[in-house]
Structures are given as structure tokens and as C-alpha cells.
Scaffold this motif. Structure first.
Motif, short mmCIF file in Angstrom:
data_model
loop_
_atom_site.label_atom_id
_atom_site.label_comp_id
_atom_site.label_asym_id
_atom_site.label_seq_id
_atom_site.Cartn_x
_atom_site.Cartn_y
_atom_site.Cartn_z
N ALA A 15 0.80 -1.19 0.09
CA ALA A 15 -0.02 0.10 -0.14
C ALA A 15 0.84 1.16 0.08
O ALA A 15 0.53 2.19 -0.69
N ARG A 16 2.03 1.21 0.81
CA ARG A 16 2.82 2.33 0.75
C ARG A 16 3.63 2.65 -0.61
O ARG A 16 3.73 3.88 -1.04
N HIS A 17 3.70 1.41 -1.23
CA HIS A 17 4.60 1.74 -2.38
C HIS A 17 3.53 2.21 -3.27
O HIS A 17 3.97 2.97 -4.19
N GLN A 18 2.27 1.84 -3.49
CA GLN A 18 1.39 2.38 -4.39
C GLN A 18 1.06 3.76 -4.21
O GLN A 18 0.93 4.54 -5.05
N ARG A 24 3.73 10.66 -6.74
CA ARG A 24 4.82 10.88 -7.73
C ARG A 24 3.91 11.16 -8.98
O ARG A 24 4.46 12.29 -9.72
N LEU A 25 2.89 10.36 -9.58
CA LEU A 25 2.17 10.84 -10.80
C LEU A 25 1.42 12.18 -10.45
O LEU A 25 1.27 12.91 -11.35
N ALA A 32 3.28 19.76 -14.58
CA ALA A 32 2.86 20.15 -15.93
C ALA A 32 1.92 20.92 -15.90
O ALA A 32 1.99 21.94 -16.76
N ALA A 33 0.87 21.05 -15.23
CA ALA A 33 -0.46 21.86 -15.17
C ALA A 33 0.11 23.59 -14.98
O ALA A 33 -0.39 24.51 -15.43
#
Length: 214
Positions: A15-18, A24-25, A32-33
Motif C-alpha cells: 500500500a505504501r509503495h502504491q 509521484r504521478l 505540468a499543469a
């Protein structure tokens, strides 16, 4: 995915990894915005435009303009000639071109035979001159400097009536050959006020012709 760990620990680690991946995403998307918003802020506003008439094709001097000879275009205000004709055209159709115009060029008042042409040549009087031989008129081009001669039809005697007048407009599509009377062909010249009076008087009783002195 995480061998050797209890199932609960493995689920927590996954869960922490996800979560880190999603963070990051999300951060990349926000960056970008923000960059796009900054570019839009820094970009100059759209240039102000004005509608003008431009030539739909190459048109020679002396052309009688028709509606399909001209098209409307949006033109940057800063680049539009000050005497560019607006979309309304100020009755451009039916007017005569005083000088050739290329495809895509803006039509201006000084390109037409009329008051605008006189304004483009201060100090000169715009005078229409009928030449008895249309073929002679076909030899002339806008910008030529010529002498005007008047020939007495009875005696054949010729006299100089104006020197170094500037040809401002010439006809197109006229049949060649002498016609006399109301025939021939009209050219438009720029002359001094005194020369204009002399030319007008000579045109009533004599045939006007041109000669080049250089």
C-alpha cells in the motif's frame, strides 16, 4: 512481492509503495499543469486584426475590378496600410486599378483611379487622356514619364502640350488600332495644374499622342 514478510506487513508495504507511486504521478501532473498555466500567462494576447480587401489573383494595371477579384482577410492592425479598404470595399467593385497588384496584396485607395490616386501624387493634377490609337496606350505602364503631343487632324501639325507627365494608370483588354472620336483608349496621367488645362483644351480639337524622351 515482499517474500519473507507476514501477509499483513506485505499488504502494508504494498500500500505504501502504491501511495508513493501515485504521489509521484500526482506531483508530475501538477507540475505540468503549473508549467502550462505559466506559458499561457506569459504568452502575448492574440494580435488585434482588421478586415481588409486583398487581391484574389494577380491583377494588371487598368483592370476593372469585379467582386470575385477581391477577398476579405483578417489583417494585423499594426501591419495594415492606413488607407487599406475595409470589408465594405467603398464600392471597390467597378473601380479601375491604377497600378498592378499581386495575389494576396492589400487593396488601398492609391491603387484605384480616383481621389486616393491624387493624394498619392501631391502637387500633380490627375488627368484622363484619350489616345486615338489603343495600341499606343498598351505600350504604356504605370510610372512611365512621357511627353504629350497634340496633332491637328486637318494640317497634321504636332505641338508639345506637356513634358514629362507621369503615367498613373493604363487600360487593359482594349482592341488595338486607331479609332478616333470616342474610341481609342484612356490613360491617366499626373501633370501640373497649368498642363492639365492645356491638355484638356487640346483634347477637344486635336489627337493626343505620346513620345518618350529617354
Amino acid at each position: 512481492m515482499f517474500p519473507g514478510l507476514p501477509p499483513a506487513r506485505r499488504r502494508l508495504r504494498a500500500a505504501r509503495h502504491q501511495l508513493r507511486r501515485r504521489r509521484r504521478l500526482i506531483a508530475a501532473a501538477l507540475t505540468a499543469a503549473a508549467a502550462l498555466a505559466a506559458l499561457r500567462t506569459l504568452a502575448p494576447p492574440p494580435a488585434e486584426t482588421v478586415e481588409v480587401l486583398v487581391a484574389a489573383r494577380d491583377l494588371p494595371s487598368g483592370s476593372l475590378l469585379e467582386e470575385d477579384d477581391l477577398v476579405v482577410r483578417d489583417w494585423p492592425v499594426d501591419l495594415a496600410p492606413p488607407d487599406a479598404l475595409p470589408d465594405a470595399g467603398v464600392g471597390a467593385a467597378g473601380r479601375v486599378l491604377a497600378a498592378p497588384i499581386g495575389r494576396g496584396e492589400v487593396l488601398t485607395g492609391v491603387r484605384l483611379v480616383g481621389p486616393g490616386l491624387a493624394l498619392a501624387h501631391p502637387g500633380e493634377t490627375v488627368v484622363p487622356v484619350r489616345l486615338p490609337d489603343a495600341g499606343m496606350a498598351a505600350l504604356l505602364h504605370a510610372g512611365d514619364e512621357v511627353d504629350l503631343l497634340a496633332t491637328d487632324p486637318g494640317t497634321g501639325e504636332a505641338v508639345l502640350v506637356a513634358r514629362d507627365v507621369t503615367v498613373l494608370a493604363t487600360p487593359t483588354g482594349v482592341p488595338e488600332g486607331p479609332a478616333g472620336g470616342s474610341g481609342g483608349a484612356l490613360v491617366v496621367v499626373g501633370a501640373s495644374a497649368d498642363e492639365a488645362v492645356t491638355i484638356a483644351g487640346a483634347a477637344l480639337t486635336q489627337f493626343l499622342t505620346v513620345s518618350w524622351n529617354r
